[in-house]
Design a protein around this motif. Structure first.
Motif, PDB file in Angstrom:
ATOM      1  N   SER A  93      16.503  89.367   4.262  1.00 35.90           N
ATOM      2  CA  SER A  93      18.157  88.413   3.848  1.00 35.90           C
ATOM      3  C   SER A  93      17.786  87.919   2.673  1.00 35.90           C
ATOM      4  O   SER A  93      17.058  88.207   1.257  1.00 35.90           O
ATOM      5  CB  SER A  93      17.632  86.747   4.560  1.00 35.90           C
ATOM      6  OG  SER A  93      15.905  86.778   4.000  1.00 35.90           O
ATOM      7  N   CYS A  94      19.239  87.318   1.966  1.00 30.63           N
ATOM      8  CA  CYS A  94      19.031  86.349   0.803  1.00 30.63           C
ATOM      9  C   CYS A  94      19.714  85.330   1.127  1.00 30.63           C
ATOM     10  O   CYS A  94      20.643  84.880   1.877  1.00 30.63           O
ATOM     11  CB  CYS A  94      20.326  87.186  -0.257  1.00 30.63           C
ATOM     12  SG  CYS A  94      22.169  87.878   0.338  1.00 30.63           S
ATOM     13  N   GLY A  95      19.909  84.366  -0.420  1.00 29.53           N
ATOM     14  CA  GLY A  95      20.614  83.120  -0.192  1.00 29.53           C
ATOM     15  C   GLY A  95      21.580  83.456  -1.305  1.00 29.53           C
ATOM     16  O   GLY A  95      21.707  84.085  -2.703  1.00 29.53           O
ATOM     17  N   PHE A 162      10.826  82.326  -5.608  1.00 30.74           N
ATOM     18  CA  PHE A 162      11.479  81.533  -4.792  1.00 30.74           C
ATOM     19  C   PHE A 162      11.942  80.037  -4.757  1.00 30.74           C
ATOM     20  O   PHE A 162      13.642  79.773  -4.705  1.00 30.74           O
ATOM     21  CB  PHE A 162      11.057  81.824  -3.184  1.00 30.74           C
ATOM     22  CG  PHE A 162      11.296  81.624  -1.595  1.00 30.74           C
ATOM     23  CD1 PHE A 162      12.747  82.015  -1.315  1.00 30.74           C
ATOM     24  CD2 PHE A 162      11.529  80.590  -1.674  1.00 30.74           C
ATOM     25  CE1 PHE A 162      13.024  81.492  -0.461  1.00 30.74           C
ATOM     26  CE2 PHE A 162      12.585  79.945  -0.335  1.00 30.74           C
ATOM     27  CZ  PHE A 162      13.638  80.782  -0.239  1.00 30.74           C
ATOM     28  N   VAL A 182      20.943  86.124  -4.449  1.00 29.41           N
ATOM     29  CA  VAL A 182      19.625  86.029  -4.133  1.00 29.41           C
ATOM     30  C   VAL A 182      18.438  86.765  -2.829  1.00 29.41           C
ATOM     31  O   VAL A 182      18.748  86.027  -1.796  1.00 29.41           O
ATOM     32  CB  VAL A 182      18.928  84.758  -4.835  1.00 29.41           C
ATOM     33  CG1 VAL A 182      19.513  83.559  -3.704  1.00 29.41           C
ATOM     34  CG2 VAL A 182      17.213  84.687  -5.672  1.00 29.41           C
ATOM     35  N   GLU A 183      17.691  87.234  -3.547  1.00 35.73           N
ATOM     36  CA  GLU A 183      16.946  87.970  -2.899  1.00 35.73           C
ATOM     37  C   GLU A 183      15.492  88.487  -3.793  1.00 35.73           C
ATOM     38  O   GLU A 183      16.181  87.696  -4.642  1.00 35.73           O
ATOM     39  CB  GLU A 183      17.471  89.033  -1.670  1.00 35.73           C
ATOM     40  CG  GLU A 183      18.048  90.304  -2.218  1.00 35.73           C
ATOM     41  CD  GLU A 183      16.524  91.385  -3.088  1.00 35.73           C
ATOM     42  OE1 GLU A 183      16.609  92.107  -2.425  1.00 35.73           O
ATOM     43  OE2 GLU A 183      16.771  92.162  -4.270  1.00 35.73           O
ATOM     44  N   MET A 184      14.840  89.458  -3.303  1.00 35.04           N
ATOM     45  CA  MET A 184      13.486  89.212  -4.444  1.00 35.04           C
ATOM     46  C   MET A 184      13.048  90.697  -4.330  1.00 35.04           C
ATOM     47  O   MET A 184      12.000  90.933  -4.931  1.00 35.04           O
ATOM     48  CB  MET A 184      12.067  88.717  -3.410  1.00 35.04           C
ATOM     49  CG  MET A 184      12.711  87.055  -3.534  1.00 35.04           C
ATOM     50  SD  MET A 184      11.454  85.456  -3.416  1.00 35.04           S
ATOM     51  CE  MET A 184      10.721  85.419  -5.095  1.00 35.04           C
ATOM     52  N   SER A 207      20.785  84.280   4.967  1.00 30.61           N
ATOM     53  CA  SER A 207      20.054  83.164   5.396  1.00 30.61           C
ATOM     54  C   SER A 207      20.147  81.838   5.340  1.00 30.61           C
ATOM     55  O   SER A 207      19.759  81.137   5.811  1.00 30.61           O
ATOM     56  CB  SER A 207      18.475  83.611   5.425  1.00 30.61           C
ATOM     57  OG  SER A 207      18.320  83.639   3.804  1.00 30.61           O
ATOM     58  N   ASP A 208      20.935  81.642   4.011  1.00 31.93           N
ATOM     59  CA  ASP A 208      21.163  80.551   3.998  1.00 31.93           C
ATOM     60  C   ASP A 208      21.575  80.833   2.214  1.00 31.93           C
ATOM     61  O   ASP A 208      22.107  81.029   1.596  1.00 31.93           O
ATOM     62  CB  ASP A 208      19.362  79.848   3.062  1.00 31.93           C
ATOM     63  CG  ASP A 208      18.565  80.460   1.644  1.00 31.93           C
ATOM     64  OD1 ASP A 208      18.638  81.696   2.539  1.00 31.93           O
ATOM     65  OD2 ASP A 208      19.490  80.150   1.011  1.00 31.93           O
ATOM     66  N   LEU A 210      22.805  77.995  -1.491  1.00 32.22           N
ATOM     67  CA  LEU A 210      21.891  77.169  -2.737  1.00 32.22           C
ATOM     68  C   LEU A 210      23.026  76.518  -3.089  1.00 32.22           C
ATOM     69  O   LEU A 210      22.835  75.509  -3.566  1.00 32.22           O
ATOM     70  CB  LEU A 210      21.718  78.199  -3.611  1.00 32.22           C
ATOM     71  CG  LEU A 210      20.546  79.002  -4.036  1.00 32.22           C
ATOM     72  CD1 LEU A 210      20.507  80.406  -3.302  1.00 32.22           C
ATOM     73  CD2 LEU A 210      19.973  79.768  -5.111  1.00 32.22           C
TER      74      LEU A 210
HETATM   75  N1  HPA Z   1      15.870  82.962  -2.374  1.00 27.63           N
HETATM   76  C1  HPA Z   1      15.348  84.317  -3.407  1.00 27.63           C
HETATM   77  N2  HPA Z   1      14.934  84.860  -1.970  1.00 27.63           N
HETATM   78  C2  HPA Z   1      15.456  84.523  -0.561  1.00 27.63           C
HETATM   79  C3  HPA Z   1      16.160  83.431  -0.508  1.00 27.63           C
HETATM   80  C4  HPA Z   1      16.355  83.166  -2.172  1.00 27.63           C
HETATM   81  O1  HPA Z   1      17.483  81.842  -1.798  1.00 27.63           O
HETATM   82  N3  HPA Z   1      17.086  83.367   1.285  1.00 27.63           N
HETATM   83  C5  HPA Z   1      16.963  84.494   1.339  1.00 27.63           C
HETATM   84  N4  HPA Z   1      16.189  85.434   0.556  1.00 27.63           N
END
Ligand code: HPA
Length: 236
Positions: A93-95, A162, A182-184, A207-208, A210
């Motif tokens: 998932s990512c923002g 995060f 953004v993800e990690m 998933s979200d 910013l």
């Molecule tokens: N930041 C970093 N990694 C993520 C985020 C985020 O907002 N959402 C999902 N993975």
């Protein structure tokens, strides 16, 4: 050199040549339970679940990567280097950093920018942007088309943090490096693939945000996650 410290299997043939890697090990179990047949549990070292099964005639392993670049760095290195794995597709998932992407959109990562020293430290590259495998990406794009699931090809930011104290810094990163989300993990996965002559790709659901601070519920994330799994499995 098997067993490795973090996967701990003495029989490399239990692991398929292609691995799907969600961050959350419970997601690996969910995929095995709902999408695969003839499933064998292969790993549960420190709760990092791994399963091997079949999607149609394709043998595939699903295994959690854990969160962050050091964690996916360890698991993907051991899979590539010691267990004969050729392809890893991360599903995560990512923002989003931009209004052009909505919650639940599915992103196919073209390349990843990172301020992380992962690739430099391992001695592979001092570049700050590393690409996914174009061969894998083309297959994934085709799978998305044939399932009618739109994929957004994008550059992502692989962040080490995060909880950034200066929240608005993401705007500068978005503008300077052209990163849309953004993800990690992707940057480290791509670095390992490059270091070891293997292939890696990454699918992400938003998933979200910013920008708007909207977030998804876990039920909604599960449904969006299902679309991404279907694309990944269909591309095998
Ligand atoms: N930041 C970093 N990694 C993520 C985020 C985020 O907002 N959402 C999902 N993975």
């Amino acid at each position: 050199m098997i067993p490795t410290p973090h996967i701990d299997l003495t029989d490399a043939s239990l692991i398929a040549k292609t691995v799907l890697m969600p961050g959350d090990p419970l997601r690996a179990k969910y995929i095995a339970d709902n999408f695969l047949t003839k499933v064998v549990q292969i790993n549960n070292v420190r709760n990092m679940w791994g399963f091997t099964g079949y999607y149609g005639k394709k043998k595939v392993t699903v295994m959690g990567s854990g969160m962050g670049m050091p964690s996916i760095g360890i698991y993907s290195f051991e899979l590539f280097n010691f267990y004969g794995v050729e392809k890893i597709i991360r599903i995560g998932s990512c923002g989003t950093y931009t209004k052009d992407l909505n919650l639940y959109d599915v992103i196919l990562v073209k390349d990843a920018y990172s301020e992380s020293s992962f690739a430099k430290t391992m001695g592979i590259s001092s570049r700050k942007i590393l690409g996914a495998s174009t061969t894998l990406n083309n297959r994934i794009l085709k799978a998305g088309e044939s399932l009618g699931i739109p994929l957004h090809l994008a550059r992502v930011h692989s962040s080490d943090v995060f909880y950034r104290l200066k929240h608005d810094e993401f705007k500068t990163i978005h503008e300077t490096y052209g990163t849309d989300a953004v993800e990690m993990e992707s940057f480290a996965l791509f670095a390992n693939a490059k270091a070891l002559g293997k292939k890696a790709a990454c699918l992400l659901t938003v998933s979200d945000s910013l920008i708007t601070h909207e977030a998804t519920t876990s039920q909604e994330r599960q449904e969006a996650f299902t679309k991404m799994i279907e694309v990944a499995l269909h591309s095998l």
